[in-house]
Design a protein around this motif. Structure first.
Motif, PDB file in Angstrom:
ATOM      1  N   MET A   5       0.828  -1.202   0.000  1.00 40.22           N
ATOM      2  CA  MET A   5       0.000   0.000   0.000  1.00 40.22           C
ATOM      3  C   MET A   5       0.867   1.260   0.000  1.00 40.22           C
ATOM      4  SD  MET A   5      -2.878  -1.212  -0.419  1.00 40.22           S
ATOM      5  CE  MET A   5      -3.836   0.269  -0.314  1.00 40.22           C
ATOM      6  N   ASP A   6       1.977   1.228   0.726  1.00 39.31           N
ATOM      7  CA  ASP A   6       2.899   2.369   0.696  1.00 39.31           C
ATOM      8  C   ASP A   6       3.450   2.561  -0.710  1.00 39.31           C
ATOM      9  OD1 ASP A   6       2.557   2.949   3.374  1.00 39.31           O
ATOM     10  OD2 ASP A   6       4.373   1.881   4.011  1.00 39.31           O
ATOM     11  N   SER A   7       3.779   1.468  -1.358  1.00 40.53           N
ATOM     12  CA  SER A   7       4.285   1.523  -2.719  1.00 40.53           C
ATOM     13  C   SER A   7       3.223   2.088  -3.661  1.00 40.53           C
ATOM     14  CB  SER A   7       4.716   0.133  -3.169  1.00 40.53           C
ATOM     15  OG  SER A   7       5.085   0.148  -4.520  1.00 40.53           O
ATOM     16  N   PHE A   8       1.982   1.656  -3.463  1.00 42.66           N
ATOM     17  CA  PHE A   8       0.879   2.162  -4.282  1.00 42.66           C
ATOM     18  C   PHE A   8       0.717   3.670  -4.087  1.00 42.66           C
ATOM     19  CE2 PHE A   8      -3.648   3.272  -4.650  1.00 42.66           C
ATOM     20  CZ  PHE A   8      -3.836   2.990  -5.991  1.00 42.66           C
ATOM     21  N   ARG A   9       0.742   4.122  -2.838  1.00 43.24           N
ATOM     22  CA  ARG A   9       0.624   5.552  -2.547  1.00 43.24           C
ATOM     23  C   ARG A   9       1.753   6.325  -3.217  1.00 43.24           C
ATOM     24  NH1 ARG A   9       2.517   6.630   2.778  1.00 43.24           N
ATOM     25  NH2 ARG A   9       4.424   6.701   1.589  1.00 43.24           N
ATOM     26  N   ASP A  10       2.967   5.815  -3.103  1.00 43.36           N
ATOM     27  CA  ASP A  10       4.114   6.493  -3.703  1.00 43.36           C
ATOM     28  C   ASP A  10       3.979   6.570  -5.224  1.00 43.36           C
ATOM     29  OD1 ASP A  10       5.187   6.819  -1.173  1.00 43.36           O
ATOM     30  OD2 ASP A  10       6.575   5.119  -1.365  1.00 43.36           O
ATOM     31  N   ARG A  11       3.504   5.497  -5.815  1.00 44.94           N
ATOM     32  CA  ARG A  11       3.326   5.492  -7.269  1.00 44.94           C
ATOM     33  C   ARG A  11       2.240   6.473  -7.698  1.00 44.94           C
ATOM     34  NH1 ARG A  11       4.352  -0.418  -9.817  1.00 44.94           N
ATOM     35  NH2 ARG A  11       6.241  -0.887  -8.656  1.00 44.94           N
ATOM     36  N   MET A  12       1.159   6.536  -6.928  1.00 42.75           N
ATOM     37  CA  MET A  12       0.094   7.497  -7.240  1.00 42.75           C
ATOM     38  C   MET A  12       0.612   8.923  -7.096  1.00 42.75           C
ATOM     39  SD  MET A  12      -2.494   5.960  -8.340  1.00 42.75           S
ATOM     40  CE  MET A  12      -3.671   7.280  -8.315  1.00 42.75           C
ATOM     41  N   SER A  13       1.419   9.164  -6.078  1.00 41.27           N
ATOM     42  CA  SER A  13       2.003  10.499  -5.894  1.00 41.27           C
ATOM     43  C   SER A  13       2.876  10.865  -7.092  1.00 41.27           C
ATOM     44  CB  SER A  13       2.839  10.548  -4.617  1.00 41.27           C
ATOM     45  OG  SER A  13       2.031  10.398  -3.483  1.00 41.27           O
ATOM     46  N   ARG A  14       3.707   9.937  -7.510  1.00 43.72           N
ATOM     47  CA  ARG A  14       4.560  10.186  -8.669  1.00 43.72           C
ATOM     48  C   ARG A  14       3.720  10.412  -9.923  1.00 43.72           C
ATOM     49  NH1 ARG A  14       7.843   6.147  -6.295  1.00 43.72           N
ATOM     50  NH2 ARG A  14       7.001   4.590  -7.712  1.00 43.72           N
ATOM     51  N   LEU A 105      -3.396  16.017  -5.214  1.00 43.93           N
ATOM     52  CA  LEU A 105      -2.315  15.188  -4.695  1.00 43.93           C
ATOM     53  C   LEU A 105      -2.113  15.450  -3.206  1.00 43.93           C
ATOM     54  CD1 LEU A 105       0.021  13.205  -5.066  1.00 43.93           C
ATOM     55  CD2 LEU A 105       1.430  15.146  -5.788  1.00 43.93           C
ATOM     56  N   ARG A 106      -2.139  16.718  -2.813  1.00 40.72           N
ATOM     57  CA  ARG A 106      -1.970  17.067  -1.399  1.00 40.72           C
ATOM     58  C   ARG A 106      -3.095  16.464  -0.562  1.00 40.72           C
ATOM     59  NH1 ARG A 106      -4.022  20.111   2.142  1.00 40.72           N
ATOM     60  NH2 ARG A 106      -5.458  21.160   0.734  1.00 40.72           N
ATOM     61  N   ARG A 111      -5.328  12.358   3.179  1.00 39.27           N
ATOM     62  CA  ARG A 111      -6.300  11.297   3.479  1.00 39.27           C
ATOM     63  C   ARG A 111      -5.594   9.962   3.691  1.00 39.27           C
ATOM     64  NH1 ARG A 111      -9.993  13.148  -0.988  1.00 39.27           N
ATOM     65  NH2 ARG A 111      -9.579  11.139  -1.906  1.00 39.27           N
ATOM     66  N   TRP A 112      -4.590   9.699   2.870  1.00 43.72           N
ATOM     67  CA  TRP A 112      -3.855   8.448   3.020  1.00 43.72           C
ATOM     68  C   TRP A 112      -3.185   8.392   4.391  1.00 43.72           C
ATOM     69  CZ3 TRP A 112      -3.711   3.885   0.807  1.00 43.72           C
ATOM     70  CH2 TRP A 112      -2.707   3.015   1.192  1.00 43.72           C
ATOM     71  N   THR A 113      -2.565   9.492   4.791  1.00 49.03           N
ATOM     72  CA  THR A 113      -1.900   9.543   6.095  1.00 49.03           C
ATOM     73  C   THR A 113      -2.912   9.342   7.217  1.00 49.03           C
ATOM     74  OG1 THR A 113      -0.202  11.003   5.225  1.00 49.03           O
ATOM     75  CG2 THR A 113      -0.464  10.975   7.603  1.00 49.03           C
ATOM     76  N   ALA A 114      -4.066   9.996   7.116  1.00 51.49           N
ATOM     77  CA  ALA A 114      -5.102   9.845   8.139  1.00 51.49           C
ATOM     78  C   ALA A 114      -5.594   8.403   8.206  1.00 51.49           C
ATOM     79  CB  ALA A 114      -6.256  10.797   7.846  1.00 51.49           C
ATOM     80  N   GLU A 115      -5.823   7.811   7.054  1.00 56.45           N
ATOM     81  CA  GLU A 115      -6.268   6.407   7.032  1.00 56.45           C
ATOM     82  C   GLU A 115      -5.194   5.496   7.614  1.00 56.45           C
ATOM     83  OE1 GLU A 115      -9.079   4.823   6.175  1.00 56.45           O
ATOM     84  OE2 GLU A 115     -10.097   6.722   5.778  1.00 56.45           O
ATOM     85  N   ARG A 116      -3.976   5.774   7.259  1.00 53.23           N
ATOM     86  CA  ARG A 116      -2.860   4.966   7.754  1.00 53.23           C
ATOM     87  C   ARG A 116      -2.746   5.065   9.269  1.00 53.23           C
ATOM     88  NH1 ARG A 116       1.827   2.507   5.373  1.00 53.23           N
ATOM     89  NH2 ARG A 116       2.667   1.499   7.204  1.00 53.23           N
ATOM     90  N   PRO A 130      -5.798  -0.509   5.075  1.00 51.86           N
ATOM     91  CA  PRO A 130      -6.838   0.511   5.112  1.00 51.86           C
ATOM     92  C   PRO A 130      -7.455   0.667   3.731  1.00 51.86           C
ATOM     93  CG  PRO A 130      -4.668   1.516   5.161  1.00 51.86           C
ATOM     94  CD  PRO A 130      -4.474   0.044   5.266  1.00 51.86           C
ATOM     95  N   PRO A 131      -8.726   1.086   3.699  1.00 56.16           N
ATOM     96  CA  PRO A 131      -9.359   1.255   2.387  1.00 56.16           C
ATOM     97  C   PRO A 131      -8.668   2.369   1.616  1.00 56.16           C
ATOM     98  CG  PRO A 131     -10.731   2.202   4.106  1.00 56.16           C
ATOM     99  CD  PRO A 131      -9.590   1.482   4.789  1.00 56.16           C
ATOM    100  N   LEU A 132      -8.710   2.246   0.297  1.00 56.05           N
ATOM    101  CA  LEU A 132      -8.107   3.269  -0.544  1.00 56.05           C
ATOM    102  C   LEU A 132      -8.934   4.539  -0.445  1.00 56.05           C
ATOM    103  CD1 LEU A 132      -7.304   1.212  -3.746  1.00 56.05           C
ATOM    104  CD2 LEU A 132      -5.728   1.934  -1.963  1.00 56.05           C
ATOM    105  N   PRO A 133      -8.298   5.692  -0.307  1.00 59.23           N
ATOM    106  CA  PRO A 133      -9.041   6.939  -0.244  1.00 59.23           C
ATOM    107  C   PRO A 133      -9.641   7.262  -1.598  1.00 59.23           C
ATOM    108  CG  PRO A 133      -6.695   7.371  -0.189  1.00 59.23           C
ATOM    109  CD  PRO A 133      -6.866   5.886  -0.148  1.00 59.23           C
TER     110      PRO A 133
END
Length: 142
Positions: A5-14, A105-106, A111-116, A130-133
């Motif tokens: 999930m961290d990898s997914f978040r990072d990829r979405m950010s990129r 993105l921000r 939201r990702w941080t809050a869910e995490r 956690p569910p995807l935001p």
């Protein structure tokens, strides 16, 4: 699962960062592509004005044989309306799209941080991720 999930978040950010950069580059390319066209249009205007001056004779008054003040004013208004304003609108539109992508993105990161954090504080009793935001589009389902 957390690493995934961290990898997914990072990829979405990129991905969002790349989209924002692409929009910025598109705006720059638009300016570069249109600059020669505008330059050529201005050269044509200069040629017309030079011909006007030449046909006016030694008096230097272009009002008798060439372009009148009203015609020059109309030409200036036409360039403003047909060239300058559309370029400004396109630049404003692309800039707004970049700002929107960055803001999205921000919010996604927040939201990702809050869910995490919520997932971590619940403990590892719920071993699922956690569910995807949601991405903030109207009507989207999470």
């Amino acid at each position: 699962v957390e690493k995934m999930m961290d990898s997914f978040r990072d990829r979405m950010s990129r991905c969002f960062d790349n989209i924002a950069q692409e929009h910025e580059l598109a705006a720059q390319r638009l300016g570069q592509d249109l600059a020669p066209v505008v330059r050529e249009e201005l050269k044509q205007v200069e040629r017309i004005l030079a011909q006007s001056r030449a046909s006016a004779g030694p008096s230097g008054s272009a009002l008798h044989g060439g372009c009148s003040e009203a015609q020059l004013d109309e030409l200036a208004r036409s360039v403003q309306v047909e060239v300058v304003q559309p370029l400004h609108e396109q630049i404003k539109s692309l800039s707004q799209q970049v700002r929107t992508l960055r803001e999205e993105l921000r919010r996604l990161k927040q939201r990702w941080t809050a869910e995490r954090l919520a997932h971590i504080t619940r403990g590892s009793a719920n071993s699922g991720s956690p569910p995807l935001p949601r991405l903030g589009t109207a009507g989207a389902r999470g």
